[in-house]
Motif scaffolding. Structure first.
Motif, PDB file in Angstrom:
ATOM      1  N   UNK A   7       1.125  19.465   9.510  1.00 29.33           N
ATOM      2  CA  UNK A   7       0.846  18.790  10.751  1.00 29.33           C
ATOM      3  C   UNK A   7       0.676  17.279  10.192  1.00 29.33           C
ATOM      4  N   UNK A   8       0.261  16.970   9.360  1.00 30.32           N
ATOM      5  CA  UNK A   8      -0.055  15.489   8.574  1.00 30.32           C
ATOM      6  C   UNK A   8       1.432  14.933   8.362  1.00 30.32           C
ATOM      7  N   UNK A   9       2.237  15.648   7.938  1.00 32.67           N
ATOM      8  CA  UNK A   9       3.633  15.211   7.661  1.00 32.67           C
ATOM      9  C   UNK A   9       4.158  14.901   8.878  1.00 32.67           C
ATOM     10  N   UNK A  10       4.027  15.675   9.898  1.00 37.13           N
ATOM     11  CA  UNK A  10       4.593  15.570  11.270  1.00 37.13           C
ATOM     12  C   UNK A  10       4.170  14.317  11.747  1.00 37.13           C
ATOM     13  N   UNK A  11       2.772  13.873  11.748  1.00 35.97           N
ATOM     14  CA  UNK A  11       1.989  12.778  12.449  1.00 35.97           C
ATOM     15  C   UNK A  11       2.932  11.637  11.374  1.00 35.97           C
ATOM     16  N   UNK A  12       3.065  11.464  10.214  1.00 35.27           N
ATOM     17  CA  UNK A  12       3.737  10.575   9.530  1.00 35.27           C
ATOM     18  C   UNK A  12       4.905  10.273   9.849  1.00 35.27           C
ATOM     19  N   UNK A  13       5.882  11.402  10.274  1.00 42.10           N
ATOM     20  CA  UNK A  13       7.162  11.442  10.540  1.00 42.10           C
ATOM     21  C   UNK A  13       7.482  10.990  12.094  1.00 42.10           C
ATOM     22  N   UNK A  14       6.155  10.994  12.809  1.00 42.85           N
ATOM     23  CA  UNK A  14       6.417  10.663  14.353  1.00 42.85           C
ATOM     24  C   UNK A  14       7.423   9.176  14.504  1.00 42.85           C
ATOM     25  N   UNK A  15       8.246   9.456  15.696  1.00 44.11           N
ATOM     26  CA  UNK A  15       9.329   8.435  15.915  1.00 44.11           C
ATOM     27  C   UNK A  15      10.324   8.621  14.955  1.00 44.11           C
ATOM     28  N   UNK A  16      10.485   9.253  14.012  1.00 41.89           N
ATOM     29  CA  UNK A  16      11.754   9.540  13.193  1.00 41.89           C
ATOM     30  C   UNK A  16      12.626  10.558  13.850  1.00 41.89           C
ATOM     31  N   UNK A  17      13.919  10.593  13.500  1.00 42.78           N
ATOM     32  CA  UNK A  17      14.616  11.677  13.779  1.00 42.78           C
ATOM     33  C   UNK A  17      14.424  12.961  13.301  1.00 42.78           C
ATOM     34  N   UNK A  18      13.602  13.061  12.091  1.00 40.49           N
ATOM     35  CA  UNK A  18      13.331  14.425  11.403  1.00 40.49           C
ATOM     36  C   UNK A  18      12.634  15.392  12.292  1.00 40.49           C
ATOM     37  N   UNK A  19      11.529  14.794  13.058  1.00 38.25           N
ATOM     38  CA  UNK A  19      10.826  15.962  13.727  1.00 38.25           C
ATOM     39  C   UNK A  19      11.682  16.673  14.811  1.00 38.25           C
ATOM     40  N   UNK A  20      12.581  15.907  15.607  1.00 39.40           N
ATOM     41  CA  UNK A  20      13.418  16.811  16.353  1.00 39.40           C
ATOM     42  C   UNK A  20      14.466  17.482  15.745  1.00 39.40           C
ATOM     43  N   UNK A  21      15.114  16.955  14.838  1.00 37.90           N
ATOM     44  CA  UNK A  21      16.005  17.474  14.112  1.00 37.90           C
ATOM     45  C   UNK A  21      15.456  19.099  13.429  1.00 37.90           C
TER      46      UNK A  21
END
Length: 199
Positions: A7-21
């Motif tokens: 969950x914390x990693x996802x927060x850090x990656x918010x706004x990047x393409x990684x979450x959607x991908x």
């Protein structure tokens, strides 16, 4: 990596393409195995066996109520004397048939692995790939998530995001009961939320 760290990693990656991908790839993985009733094979290379991903997918299968996500780890150096869950060798890929899914996690593309993947694809197996992308493996796979070697994230981190995404996208229980993962997610959000403003 536990659910709180994801969950914390996802927060850090918010706004990047990684979450959607990673969510898209996790959804494709889940959809492939659920649609065919299971049969997930997971393989890496002789130098890189995706042990961690296998363990996380087993956990996600249990937490999400989606047993089809639990993979069979195919090992290049498996021996008959190994414990049953570690004794599955490359011959299992040769025996794979239509309705099964082969998830290849490979930082490289050794020729023997490519030959096995090619044969499995011709037999009707759905092939998914996590790796550098752009090579022969990506051309053979029905779905690929490219993880460049010099990118923002490494292959291990992406595997954590994919396994979590595969589990979280499961259909909710028909009785409306919250799963353990739902409760854990709610707890994580509560614990990581900023404190209320004091007046």
């Amino acid at each position: 990596m536990d659910a709180v760290r994801v969950a914390l990693l996802r927060e850090v990656l918010a706004g990047t393409e990684w979450l959607g991908a990673t969510r898209r790839f996790g959804g494709v993985l889940r959809g492939s195995v659920v649609a065919h009733g299971g049969g997930l094979l997971l393989v890496g290379t002789p130098e890189y066996e995706p042990w961690h991903l296998a363990a996380h997918l087993v956990d996600e299968a249990a937490w999400s109520g989606t047993p089809e996500l639990a993979p069979t780890l195919v090992r290049h150096d498996a021996r008959p004397t190994d414990p049953a869950h570690l004794a599955v060798g490359p011959g299992r890929i040769a025996a794979a048939r239509r309705g099964e899914t082969l998830l290849v996690v490979a930082p490289g593309e050794p020729a023997p692995l490519l030959e096995r993947v090619h044969d499995a694809r011709r037999a009707g197996v759905t092939v998914l790939a996590l790796g550098p992308g752009g090579g022969e493996l990506a051309a053979m796979a029905q779905e690929t998530l490219a993880v460049p070697e010099d990118g923002e994230l490494d292959l291990d981190t992406v595997q954590h995001l994919v396994s979590a995404a595969a589990g979280e996208n499961a259909v909710p229980s028909p009785r409306g009961r919250r799963t353990f993962r739902d409760r854990l997610t709610a707890l994580t959000e509560t614990l990581t939320a900023p404190p209320p403003a004091s007046w």
